[in-house]
Design a protein around this motif. Structure first.
Motif, short mmCIF file in Angstrom:
data_model
loop_
_atom_site.label_atom_id
_atom_site.label_comp_id
_atom_site.label_asym_id
_atom_site.label_seq_id
_atom_site.Cartn_x
_atom_site.Cartn_y
_atom_site.Cartn_z
N ASP A 44 -6.29 4.27 -49.76
CA ASP A 44 -5.73 5.62 -49.59
C ASP A 44 -4.50 5.48 -48.70
OD1 ASP A 44 -5.46 8.39 -49.67
OD2 ASP A 44 -6.79 8.71 -47.95
N LEU A 45 -3.33 5.29 -49.31
CA LEU A 45 -2.10 4.95 -48.59
C LEU A 45 -0.98 5.91 -48.97
CD1 LEU A 45 -2.11 1.08 -49.14
CD2 LEU A 45 -2.84 2.31 -47.07
N TRP A 46 -0.05 6.10 -48.04
CA TRP A 46 1.15 6.88 -48.33
C TRP A 46 2.27 6.46 -47.40
CZ3 TRP A 46 -3.28 8.84 -46.15
CH2 TRP A 46 -3.20 9.34 -44.84
N SER A 47 3.50 6.80 -47.80
CA SER A 47 4.67 6.50 -46.98
C SER A 47 5.79 7.46 -47.33
CB SER A 47 5.15 5.05 -47.23
OG SER A 47 5.67 4.92 -48.54
N GLY A 48 6.74 7.61 -46.40
CA GLY A 48 7.92 8.43 -46.66
C GLY A 48 7.75 9.85 -46.15
N ASP A 49 8.68 10.29 -45.35
CA ASP A 49 8.66 11.64 -44.81
C ASP A 49 9.14 12.62 -45.88
OD1 ASP A 49 8.43 13.49 -42.59
OD2 ASP A 49 10.62 13.58 -42.60
N PRO A 50 8.51 13.79 -46.10
CA PRO A 50 7.36 14.36 -45.39
C PRO A 50 6.06 14.22 -46.17
CG PRO A 50 8.47 16.09 -46.59
CD PRO A 50 9.14 14.80 -47.00
N VAL A 51 5.82 13.07 -46.77
CA VAL A 51 4.65 12.86 -47.62
C VAL A 51 3.44 12.49 -46.76
CG1 VAL A 51 3.65 11.36 -49.39
CG2 VAL A 51 5.98 12.24 -49.65
N THR A 52 2.29 13.08 -47.09
CA THR A 52 0.99 12.68 -46.53
C THR A 52 0.05 12.40 -47.69
OG1 THR A 52 -0.04 14.88 -46.51
CG2 THR A 52 1.39 14.32 -44.63
N GLY A 53 -1.18 12.06 -47.39
CA GLY A 53 -2.15 11.85 -48.46
C GLY A 53 -2.48 13.11 -49.22
N ASP A 54 -2.26 14.28 -48.60
CA ASP A 54 -2.57 15.57 -49.23
C ASP A 54 -1.42 16.15 -50.02
OD1 ASP A 54 -5.20 15.82 -48.24
OD2 ASP A 54 -4.45 16.55 -46.32
N THR A 55 -0.22 15.61 -49.86
CA THR A 55 0.96 16.16 -50.52
C THR A 55 0.77 16.21 -52.03
OG1 THR A 55 2.46 15.39 -48.79
CG2 THR A 55 3.42 15.77 -50.95
N LEU A 56 1.22 17.29 -52.63
CA LEU A 56 1.22 17.45 -54.08
C LEU A 56 2.64 17.34 -54.61
CD1 LEU A 56 -1.11 20.58 -54.29
CD2 LEU A 56 -1.78 18.20 -54.67
N ALA B 211 0.33 21.00 -70.74
CA ALA B 211 -0.57 19.85 -70.71
C ALA B 211 0.07 18.52 -71.06
CB ALA B 211 -1.75 20.10 -71.65
N SER B 212 1.33 18.52 -71.50
CA SER B 212 2.01 17.25 -71.78
C SER B 212 2.70 16.68 -70.55
CB SER B 212 3.06 17.42 -72.88
OG SER B 212 2.45 17.71 -74.11
N GLY B 213 3.21 17.55 -69.67
CA GLY B 213 3.98 17.03 -68.54
C GLY B 213 4.12 17.97 -67.38
N GLY B 214 3.34 19.04 -67.32
CA GLY B 214 3.51 20.05 -66.29
C GLY B 214 2.50 20.00 -65.17
N GLY B 215 1.77 18.89 -65.03
CA GLY B 215 0.74 18.80 -64.01
C GLY B 215 1.28 18.52 -62.63
N VAL B 216 0.53 18.95 -61.63
CA VAL B 216 0.86 18.73 -60.22
C VAL B 216 -0.36 18.09 -59.56
CG1 VAL B 216 1.31 19.89 -58.02
CG2 VAL B 216 2.50 20.64 -60.09
N GLY B 217 -0.12 17.07 -58.75
CA GLY B 217 -1.24 16.42 -58.10
C GLY B 217 -0.80 15.40 -57.09
N ASN B 218 -1.70 14.52 -56.73
CA ASN B 218 -1.39 13.41 -55.85
C ASN B 218 -2.17 12.18 -56.31
OD1 ASN B 218 -4.03 13.82 -54.77
ND2 ASN B 218 -3.24 15.16 -53.16
#
Length: 382
Positions: free
Chosen positions: A44-56, A255-262
């Motif tokens: 469970d890793l992340w990098s780069g401001d302002p990204v966190t593990g919860d960022t979508l 459903a082809s390309g409009g999803g948001v997630g992490n």
């Protein structure tokens, strides 16, 4: 990037994955990596401001993985039949020589229906029901079944219309109730307004004028099969960066390309589907996994060239990464997301980044997937 700029945790035996993440990932990309091994999160890793593990952020065509898992659940239930013509449920689709196209043809990019003459505007592409109405009248761009080619922004509008007519409910509703909500996945087909504060905009790629000029000199024209498959044949051509940075697109969650997630959501999707999460049984039984992981479309893709290779709804990741098992499957996204399951190895992988590469090339995918695979094999052998 130094290891001190990498945030998050790794489990015992996966320390080399953190080191490779620090070496391979551009610190300006705003990246996340999550991995499950046999249903347990080990990276469970992340990098780069302002990204966190919860960022979508926008996952683009990695959305297709979420849609396909949902379809697989419905096929497993008996609510959908892969080899039944689309027109059985949706008579209007039979127009212009499409009467024998099956759901399997669509999911394996063999239908020839990759867009419409004259193109679809960005506003139309936000809404799967609008896309479906336009596609119903369209003649295929090649004889169905004779070849395959990727329909980047429209394929799952066809699938979604079949789901809606066969079950009386939308693909998005089935995904929410059968897949996302029971597992608490941070992956959305339709981002609720209440979660908008966690969304971070997708950023354009950075390149020198010389690099850009060289790249665009080799790009096929907007009315080529490649241009149609990537929705570039409208006026103006689709701006992919702006697409998911538009609230309407995120809200509708096409459903082809409009999803948001992490990354957690993408990895969790495949873990839930194949291995089970939080003590739950896997969403898919082994026979269903075997059917959907099986190679269906190989050789040259008429839209993407040599970059194809598809199983059923998914990209065939065993063909993409030679260090994975033959039946590994998943889907990437044009901003740099990558996600897959390797049923034999027991791994579910999710990666996101906020910044496009200007040439849609993401070499860190190979490096991270190889590091994860190596760690998983070593820990399994202990």
């Amino acid at each position: 990037m130094s290891d001190s700029e990498v945030h998050g945790t790794v489990g015992d035996g996966f320390e080399a994955v953190r080191e490779e993440f620090a070496r391979a990932v551009d610190p300006g990309s705003g990246a996340q990596l999550a991995v499950y091994a046999h249903g347990r999160r080990v990276v469970d890793l992340w990098s780069g401001d302002p990204v966190t593990g919860d960022t979508l952020t926008g996952v683009y065509s990695a959305t297709k993985g979420a849609a396909t898992v949902t379809v697989a659940v419905l096929v497993q239930d008996g609510a959908l039949e892969l080899d039944r013509p689309v027109a059985h449920h949706w008579p209007e689709f039979a127009a212009a020589g499409k009467d024998r196209i099956t759901l399997r043809d669509v999911l394996t990019h063999r239908s020839g229906v990759i867009g419409v003459d004259g193109g679809l505007t960005a506003d139309e592409l936000a809404d799967d029901e609008v896309i479906a109405r336009r596609l119903a009248r369209q003649r295929p761009y090649w004889r169905p079944g004779s070849a395959y080619g990727y329909g980047g922004f429209v394929t799952f509008a066809i699938v979604g219309e079949v789901v809606r007519r066969a079950t009386g409910r939308s693909l998005r509703e089935h995904f929410e109730e059968r897949v996302r909500a029971p597992h608490g996945l941070d992956l959305h087909l339709g981002l609720p307004e209440a979660l908008e504060d966690r969304y971070r905009e997708v950023l354009p790629g950075v390149a020198s004028p010389e690099e850009l000029a060289s790249f665009w000199a080799d790009v096929p024209g907007p009315h080529s099969l490649t241009g149609i498959g990537y929705a570039l044949n409208s006026t103006p051509p689709l701006d992919q960066v702006a697409f998911l940075n538009t609230r309407r697109v995120r809200a509708l969650g096409q459903a082809s390309g409009g999803g948001v997630g992490n990354a957690r959501g993408l990895a969790g999707l495949y873990a839930a589907a194949v291995f089970g999460l939080d003590g739950r049984d896997p969403l898919l039984d082994p026979d269903t996994v075997g059917e959907f992981a099986m190679l269906h479309s190989t050789g040259r893709d008429l839209v993407t060239g040599e970059a194809g290779q598809y199983s059923l709804g998914f990209q065939a990741k065993g063909a993409r990464y030679p260090f994975l098992s033959a039946n590994a499957f998943g889907h990437n996204g044009s901003a740099g997301a990558e996600s897959f399951a390797d049923p034999l190895l027991g791994v579910a992988f999710g990666y996101t980044r906020r910044r496009f590469a200007f040439d849609w090339s993401y070499p860190e995918h190979d490096r991270l997937a190889a590091a994860v695979t190596s760690a998983a094999r070593e820990t399994s052998a202990q």
